[in-house]
Write a protein that holds these residues in place. Sequence first.
Motif, PDB file in Angstrom:
ATOM      1  N   GLU A 264      15.859  25.328   8.776  1.00 13.08           N
ATOM      2  CA  GLU A 264      15.270  26.349   9.661  1.00 13.08           C
ATOM      3  C   GLU A 264      14.957  25.843  11.071  1.00 13.08           C
ATOM      4  OE1 GLU A 264      11.642  27.178   7.327  1.00 13.08           O
ATOM      5  OE2 GLU A 264      10.481  26.451   9.041  1.00 13.08           O
ATOM      6  N   SER A 266      16.515  24.593  13.497  1.00 14.63           N
ATOM      7  CA  SER A 266      17.353  24.964  14.635  1.00 14.63           C
ATOM      8  C   SER A 266      17.461  26.483  14.789  1.00 14.63           C
ATOM      9  CB  SER A 266      18.745  24.352  14.465  1.00 14.63           C
ATOM     10  OG  SER A 266      19.275  24.746  13.224  1.00 14.63           O
ATOM     11  N   ILE A 267      16.795  27.248  13.921  1.00 17.69           N
ATOM     12  CA  ILE A 267      16.956  28.705  13.945  1.00 17.69           C
ATOM     13  C   ILE A 267      15.632  29.428  14.172  1.00 17.69           C
ATOM     14  CG2 ILE A 267      17.805  30.712  12.664  1.00 17.69           C
ATOM     15  CD1 ILE A 267      19.329  28.730  10.821  1.00 17.69           C
ATOM     16  N   MET A 272      17.443  34.379  18.325  1.00 12.31           N
ATOM     17  CA  MET A 272      18.828  33.893  18.190  1.00 12.31           C
ATOM     18  C   MET A 272      19.813  35.063  18.204  1.00 12.31           C
ATOM     19  SD  MET A 272      18.500  30.616  17.881  1.00 12.31           S
ATOM     20  CE  MET A 272      20.014  30.002  17.157  1.00 12.31           C
ATOM     21  N   HIS A 275      23.133  34.567  19.842  1.00 12.95           N
ATOM     22  CA  HIS A 275      23.831  33.306  19.519  1.00 12.95           C
ATOM     23  C   HIS A 275      24.613  33.454  18.213  1.00 12.95           C
ATOM     24  CE1 HIS A 275      20.615  32.072  22.197  1.00 12.95           C
ATOM     25  NE2 HIS A 275      21.259  30.932  22.410  1.00 12.95           N
ATOM     26  N   ILE A 277      24.946  31.749  14.952  1.00 14.35           N
ATOM     27  CA  ILE A 277      24.208  30.722  14.209  1.00 14.35           C
ATOM     28  C   ILE A 277      25.213  29.824  13.484  1.00 14.35           C
ATOM     29  CG2 ILE A 277      22.582  30.341  12.299  1.00 14.35           C
ATOM     30  CD1 ILE A 277      21.184  32.949  13.189  1.00 14.35           C
ATOM     31  N   GLN A 278      25.122  28.525  13.775  1.00 15.88           N
ATOM     32  CA  GLN A 278      26.121  27.576  13.248  1.00 15.88           C
ATOM     33  C   GLN A 278      25.701  27.074  11.867  1.00 15.88           C
ATOM     34  OE1 GLN A 278      28.973  26.896  15.050  1.00 15.88           O
ATOM     35  NE2 GLN A 278      28.243  28.341  16.589  1.00 15.88           N
ATOM     36  N   ASP A 279      25.534  27.993  10.938  1.00 13.00           N
ATOM     37  CA  ASP A 279      25.115  27.600   9.592  1.00 13.00           C
ATOM     38  C   ASP A 279      25.685  28.636   8.628  1.00 13.00           C
ATOM     39  OD1 ASP A 279      23.765  27.293   7.157  1.00 13.00           O
ATOM     40  OD2 ASP A 279      21.963  26.533   8.122  1.00 13.00           O
ATOM     41  N   GLN A 283      24.155  32.161   7.101  1.00 14.13           N
ATOM     42  CA  GLN A 283      24.824  33.426   7.444  1.00 14.13           C
ATOM     43  C   GLN A 283      25.223  34.181   6.182  1.00 14.13           C
ATOM     44  OE1 GLN A 283      24.601  34.507  10.328  1.00 14.13           O
ATOM     45  NE2 GLN A 283      25.816  33.502  11.895  1.00 14.13           N
TER      46      GLN A 283
END
Length: 331
Positions: A264, A266-267, A272, A275, A277-279, A283
């Motif tokens: 969590e 980075s989110i 966000m 953005h 989300i690079q996960d 997702q």
Amino acid sequence: MKVAVFSCKPYDQRTLSKAVAETPSIELSYFESRLSSETMTLTNGFDAVSCFVNDNIDRHVIQYLADHGITAIALRCAGFNNVDLSAAKAANIKVYHVPDYSPTSVAEHAVALIMTLNRKTHRAYHRVKEGNFALEGLLGFNVQSRTVGCIGTGRIGQAFCRIMRGFGCRVLCYDISPNNDLVDIGCEYTDLETLYSDSDILSLHCPLNASTHHLINKNSLSKMKDGVMIINTSRGALVNAQEAIDALYTGKIGYLGLDVYEQENSIFFEDMSSHIIQDSVFQLMLTFPNVVVTGHQGYFTQEALDHIATTTLDNLIAHAEEKPCLRLLNP
Ligand code: NAD
């Protein structure tokens, strides 16, 4: 005493400003950024800093603070895994925290997740907005008489168990140190195996440590009822997210409510919405209709914010006056 307040959102600033108005000896300056090696130069000219859960106060930052005359770190949270306490001690910087900022807030949020998932108010809200009043897909169940398992019956777990007893649930508890007050109100302490096999709803309220890391995994899930509801308002890494997703696909998990997530940092706490989300695990989790995720807001009530603000100021005053303080982490 001049204090640099990091990770300070507008709602924190409002509550802190009100509390500090009665404390003229302390002057607060507010920074929305987190304290880390990138932002540590902002502390120049201050006597103390105040930080929150995602500030990164490692050895390097501590050394910088010490070299620039900072003598106290007043955390506005209970957890202190983001501070190098031994480095702080070696540098003669005292670290304070707020150990119990409203257990009721988090317990009530766990109940909110249960009731949302059960009665599907998250879906009903959108349907009704679009003029769709059909009930198909919104079927719930009575919580009364269901069996609720609670792992960890400290401050928050105890508050949670009391609420669920009020609903008329059978409440099974597991804790390494049981609390007799809960037995007096009809809760039953049991072993983990029984708690897993008998619970319709399972809520996590234990800390994250080596023995609880990924407590909810494919092995523990295999011992649970099909369609079990899992609620985690404690720490993200109590749940193995990928194995929870596997169990959502098979129907082993029927409902999943998360206020915390292992990755969590980075989110959460940021907007966000523009953005990517690079996960991919996170997702994917969001796509299930029977999963509700909130962004670490369990604590987020006015009562808790007031308590955090007044306790943080009490900690800073105790530090300035060199008085003993039970909330000092590195005496
Ligand atoms: P607490 O210390 O009062 O209670 C924790 C309980 O867990 C204790 O009774 C302890 O004996 C028990 N425990 C420890 N190891 C265990 C194990 N291996 N198995 C079972 N039980 C175990 O803590 P609390 O204030 O009730 O907080 C509980 C959790 O809630 C913490 O992890 C904290 O990080 C989290 N929390 C979340 C939010 C939020 O906003 N979502 C806010 C505050 C706290």
